[in-house]
Motif scaffolding. Sequence first.
Motif, PDB file in Angstrom:
ATOM      1  N   LYS A  66      -7.264 -65.928   1.144  1.00 20.62           N
ATOM      2  CA  LYS A  66      -7.905 -67.129   1.682  1.00 20.62           C
ATOM      3  C   LYS A  66      -9.409 -67.100   1.387  1.00 20.62           C
ATOM      4  O   LYS A  66      -9.999 -66.037   1.290  1.00 20.62           O
TER       5      LYS A  66
ATOM      6  N   ILE B 229      -4.068 -77.201  -1.650  1.00 17.08           N
ATOM      7  CA  ILE B 229      -2.733 -77.249  -1.065  1.00 17.08           C
ATOM      8  C   ILE B 229      -2.140 -78.606  -1.425  1.00 17.08           C
ATOM      9  O   ILE B 229      -2.808 -79.640  -1.291  1.00 17.08           O
TER      10      ILE B 229
ATOM     11  N   LYS C 288       0.074 -80.408  10.493  1.00 16.43           N
ATOM     12  CA  LYS C 288      -0.997 -79.685  11.187  1.00 16.43           C
ATOM     13  C   LYS C 288      -0.575 -78.248  11.487  1.00 16.43           C
ATOM     14  O   LYS C 288      -1.374 -77.309  11.325  1.00 16.43           O
TER      15      LYS C 288
ATOM     16  N   LEU D  33      -0.929 -76.265   8.281  1.00 11.11           N
ATOM     17  CA  LEU D  33      -2.325 -76.041   7.885  1.00 11.11           C
ATOM     18  C   LEU D  33      -3.031 -75.057   8.816  1.00 11.11           C
ATOM     19  O   LEU D  33      -3.992 -74.400   8.412  1.00 11.11           O
ATOM     20  N   GLU D  34      -2.555 -74.943  10.032  1.00  8.28           N
ATOM     21  CA  GLU D  34      -3.121 -73.943  10.948  1.00  8.28           C
ATOM     22  C   GLU D  34      -2.792 -72.529  10.472  1.00  8.28           C
ATOM     23  O   GLU D  34      -3.528 -71.580  10.741  1.00  8.28           O
TER      24      GLU D  34
ATOM     25  N   THR E 290      -2.033 -71.832   7.001  1.00  2.28           N
ATOM     26  CA  THR E 290      -2.586 -71.623   5.657  1.00  2.28           C
ATOM     27  C   THR E 290      -4.105 -71.549   5.645  1.00  2.28           C
ATOM     28  O   THR E 290      -4.700 -70.955   4.752  1.00  2.28           O
TER      29      THR E 290
ATOM     30  N   ASP F 211      -7.984 -73.594   5.741  1.00  4.61           N
ATOM     31  CA  ASP F 211      -8.564 -74.715   5.013  1.00  4.61           C
ATOM     32  C   ASP F 211      -8.462 -74.515   3.503  1.00  4.61           C
ATOM     33  O   ASP F 211      -8.339 -73.393   3.009  1.00  4.61           O
TER      34      ASP F 211
ATOM     35  N   VAL G  68      -6.512 -80.976  -0.026  1.00  2.00           N
ATOM     36  CA  VAL G  68      -5.210 -80.933   0.629  1.00  2.00           C
ATOM     37  C   VAL G  68      -4.536 -82.293   0.423  1.00  2.00           C
ATOM     38  O   VAL G  68      -4.931 -83.294   1.022  1.00  2.00           O
TER      39      VAL G  68
ATOM     40  N   GLY H 163      -5.661 -82.785   8.852  1.00  2.00           N
ATOM     41  CA  GLY H 163      -6.291 -81.984   7.796  1.00  2.00           C
ATOM     42  C   GLY H 163      -6.050 -82.465   6.375  1.00  2.00           C
ATOM     43  O   GLY H 163      -6.509 -81.843   5.416  1.00  2.00           O
TER      44      GLY H 163
END
Length: 363
Positions: free
Chosen positions: A50, A55, A71, A74-75, A77, A79, A83, A104
């Motif tokens: 990361k 994404i 969401k 994405l929490e 993976t 930022d 995306v 996101g």
Amino acid sequence: MKGKSLYIHVPFCRKKCPYCHFFVIGYKADKMDAFTDLLIKEILSKDFEKPLRSIYFGGGTPYLLGAKNIKRILEVTGDAGEVTLEANPEDVTYKTMTEYHEAGINRVSIGVQSFDDTLLKLLGRNHSGEKAARAVKNTYKAGIKNITIDLMYDVPSQTRKVFKESLDQCKLLPITHLSLYNLTIEPYTPFHKKQKSLEILRPSSEDSTLMLEDAVKTLKEIGLHRYEISAFAKEGKESIHNTGYWKGIPFHGIGPSAFSYIDGARFQNVCNMKIYAQRVSDGEDPKDFYEKLDPKGAQRELLMTGIRMLKGIDKTAFKETLLEKKEAIEKLLKDGYLNETVDLLTLSEKGLLFYDDVAMELI
């Protein structure tokens, strides 16, 4: 931008288009939470570096997962610079796009295909041209300013005039990117079963070329420059994710049928929802295909994809491959398919029209 990319395949669709050859299954609203659980479990089993470069939620129709589940993913993976969420026009509303933006999503790909209602019906689409335009406007109004649409040409019964009308619609919409495709009839699709009758209705090769020329000209007028054979973008809005594919940047693939490219190896998850779910639930690898190209083969493939971009490829970076393919490249230069400078090798205008011929020589 450094880092790997992440592709997440969501196979659910309300209905499968007759030209679609991707792994798709019927949508059931009560299955979305459980499927998201599987995606998250598979993501957590990978060794992600990361932050991610990009994404991309593809499919299928990933919009059908719902903003709540996007969401949740994405929490896990974290930022990313870009995306993207794919959506169909008939589903898009201002309310849902606001929710996706808050979840996101910062880029949306809307499957418009055409603004002509007759062609949309032939293509098996569930929206009208008016709904497609409204979907783009609602997405922009919801706060997502980076919007790309798909547009098709070379469709049965499509005329140059009808295609120009779709291009003119693009002038009125707040899009930052456009992917332009000529319809390809793939094996194992409904269109393939009636290919003979459809081919009779296709535009002539001359008209198809004129449609492409019309597109390049019109899109340039509205600030969308051509940066890859099938991709047009406003300055700074080139697709980070797709550019990674063309440049051979590693990416993880999550979900049934998803491809990955890591450490010079290409592999794919199983194309079966039941088997995928069982393997992930049991903590097993859902991979079903694995291929490791030899270094020379990998470079040839990278040359073939990299040259799709209008900037071309750096000759120094491909020195050995260019020497290996010297005879083929000299012929392509002589026949007017390629141009070269001291540093770069690029497709010519002729090469852009006949990329498949170039690729066959390079691979």
